[in-house]
Design an enzyme around this catalytic site. Structure first.
Site, short mmCIF file in Angstrom:
data_model
loop_
_atom_site.label_atom_id
_atom_site.label_comp_id
_atom_site.label_asym_id
_atom_site.label_seq_id
_atom_site.Cartn_x
_atom_site.Cartn_y
_atom_site.Cartn_z
N LYS A 1 5.46 12.14 -0.40
CA LYS A 1 4.29 13.16 -0.76
C LYS A 1 5.01 14.50 -0.45
O LYS A 1 5.03 15.43 -1.26
CB LYS A 1 3.19 12.80 0.05
CG LYS A 1 2.92 11.53 0.38
CD LYS A 1 2.17 10.94 -0.59
CE LYS A 1 1.90 9.40 -0.28
NZ LYS A 1 1.04 8.58 -1.09
N ASP B 1 2.65 6.18 11.87
CA ASP B 1 2.82 6.19 10.36
C ASP B 1 2.67 7.51 10.15
O ASP B 1 1.59 8.39 10.14
CB ASP B 1 1.81 5.42 9.61
CG ASP B 1 1.98 5.37 8.07
OD1 ASP B 1 3.08 6.08 7.58
OD2 ASP B 1 1.31 4.63 7.62
N TRP C 1 -4.91 2.34 5.74
CA TRP C 1 -4.59 2.49 4.40
C TRP C 1 -4.56 0.97 3.75
O TRP C 1 -4.68 0.12 4.63
CB TRP C 1 -3.00 2.92 4.38
CG TRP C 1 -2.36 2.86 3.21
CD1 TRP C 1 -2.90 3.09 1.76
CD2 TRP C 1 -0.98 2.46 2.98
NE1 TRP C 1 -1.85 2.97 1.01
CE2 TRP C 1 -0.72 2.43 1.49
CE3 TRP C 1 -0.02 1.82 3.72
CZ2 TRP C 1 0.28 1.86 0.91
CZ3 TRP C 1 1.14 1.31 3.12
CH2 TRP C 1 1.33 1.39 1.89
C1 LMR Z 1 -2.31 5.90 -1.34
O1 LMR Z 1 -2.84 5.60 -0.26
O2 LMR Z 1 -2.96 6.06 -2.31
C2 LMR Z 1 -0.73 5.98 -1.54
O3 LMR Z 1 -0.21 5.81 -0.27
C3 LMR Z 1 -0.40 5.25 -2.69
C4 LMR Z 1 -0.32 3.62 -2.16
O4 LMR Z 1 0.90 3.20 -2.41
O5 LMR Z 1 -1.23 3.18 -2.01
#
Ligand code: LMR
Length: 396
Positions: A245, A210, A129
């Protein structure tokens, strides 16, 4: 004080949503942020949430502080949701606190690690992420990466991942995505989880799990399989979870950080230290989202309704995965995109290059993250033809 500051680069995910809003293209599609949308393009407030909110509005008796750990009832119910009927709960080896979203949980976990061992290393998957590295570095940790996604074969490079994890030191932490890997959608299978858990036990590194998308992969319990196996195997771990989510509570900012310790007494001490980390950050978490979640999970009827609504979201995304792949074929794309149907959750990589991503945005108003990650949750029957025709054009 601030005169030397320069404009920072736009956030790789949230920056696109801002650009998208300003785009006048009537056909525009926002495939950037991981936000569920229904077939009409709306991010709905779940019906179970509406009912729980009404109940809280009528019954909330006080707005007095709840304390740095947040609501004890929420914490208990969220631990049970994540872990099921697990021995660590029976052994009193887990403490959970409410946090401002999953990101708040990650920040608290990182600060707890940093307080214990300043500058400690946390390993994250490559890719991960887009905000993980930033959150961990901001807390003072050193971030290193282990191989994860095999871009050539659109699958998992498990051999390389395992080899890299064998080099991790016992004082390090390793971040693992419980399910619906963000950004690749590629998850570990049960045998692979077993191998990683055994390695963690053997070396002694600490898993930080996570779990931001529980219920969006295969189902609530299956999505927590690896996490529960890890909790069976290792003595200590951290879990960062989110209700953004699966309860659709994005802006209410509710998540949780759980610590599992070796014994009940050592867990109590770690948790007390975690509370001191919270106190100097935001003092106490917001209560509203937690109140909704604990109300839903405390009512059989609302929980059943939530299961149905969550399944609807999960199934719709699964259907869009299949539809996207079929429509790409229908519109003459001969590259094999079938891997998208074998991945989980909101995301997959399209595997297109930077020029093609830029053309999708500039010529067609289609917003894809720079890594080529798309959110399948933004695809609908009404936009899939335009989307796949546009992808076909940029792939020519
Ligand atoms: C994403 O990965 O798009 C979501 O978790 C929103 C974010 O905060 O990045």
């Amino acid at each position: 004080m601030f005169s030397h500051l320069q404009q920072p680069p736009a956030d790789p995910i949230l920056g696109l949503s801002v650009k998208f809003k300003a785009d006048n293209n009537p056909h525009k599609i926002d495939l950037s942020a991981g936000i569920y949308k229904d077939g009409a393009g709306i991010t709905p407030v779940l019906a179970c949430v509406k009912t729980a909110e009404k109940f809280r509005l009528e019954n909330e008796a006080s707005k007095a502080y709840l304390g740095s750990a947040g609501s004890a009832v929420f914490n208990e119910r969220i631990a049970a949701l994540i872990l099921g009927d697990h021995q660590v709960i029976r052994q009193d080896r887990i403490r959970t606190i409410s946090t401002p979203g999953g990101t708040g949980a990650l920040r608290i976990a990182a600060e707890l690690i940093n307080k214990t061992k300043p500058g400690a290393t946390i390993w994250v998957s490559n890719p991960t992420w887009a905000n993980h590295q930033g959150v961990f570095k901001a807390a003072g940790l050193t971030v290193k990466t282990y191989p994860y996604y095999d871009y050539e074969n659109n699958g998992l490079d498990f051999t390389a991942m395992l080899e890299a994890l064998k080099q991790v030191s016992k004082d390090d932490a390793v971040l693992l995505h419980a399910c619906c890997h963000n950004p690749s959608g590629m998850d570990l299978n049960p045998q692979q989880w077993q191998q990683v858990a055994e390695l963690s036990k053997e070396i002694g590194f600490m898993p930080v799990i996570d779990i931001a998308y529980q219920g969006f992969g295969q189902g609530l319990d299956i999505d927590a399989y690896g996490l529960r196996l890890m909790a069976d195997t290792v003595e200590q771990m951290l879990i960062c979870s989110s209700c953004s989510k699966n309860f659709g509570l994005y802006r209410d900012r509710i998540g949780a950080c759980s610590i599992i310790g070796k014994t009940a007494s050592s867990t109590a001490i770690i948790s007390a230290v975690m509370i001191t980390v919270v106190r100097v950050n935001y003092s106490m978490p917001p209560a509203h989202g937690a109140a909704i979640v604990e109300t839903i999970l405390g009512s059989q009827e609302l929980t059943q309704q939530w299961y149905i609504e969550l399944k609807e979201m999960r199934d719709r995304i699964g259907d869009m995965r299949t539809l996207l792949v079929d429509k790409l074929v229908e519109h003459g794309v001969n590259r094999d995109f079938s891997f998208i149907t074998r991945q989980n959750g909101m995301f997959s990589f399209l595997g297109i290059d930077a020029d093609q991503i830029q053309r999708l945005q500039a010529e067609f108003g289609i917003y894809v993250v720079g890594s080529s990650r798309i959110s399948l949750a933004s695809i609908a029957i009404t936009n899939v033809d335009y989307l796949t025709q546009s992808i076909a054009k940029v792939l020519k």
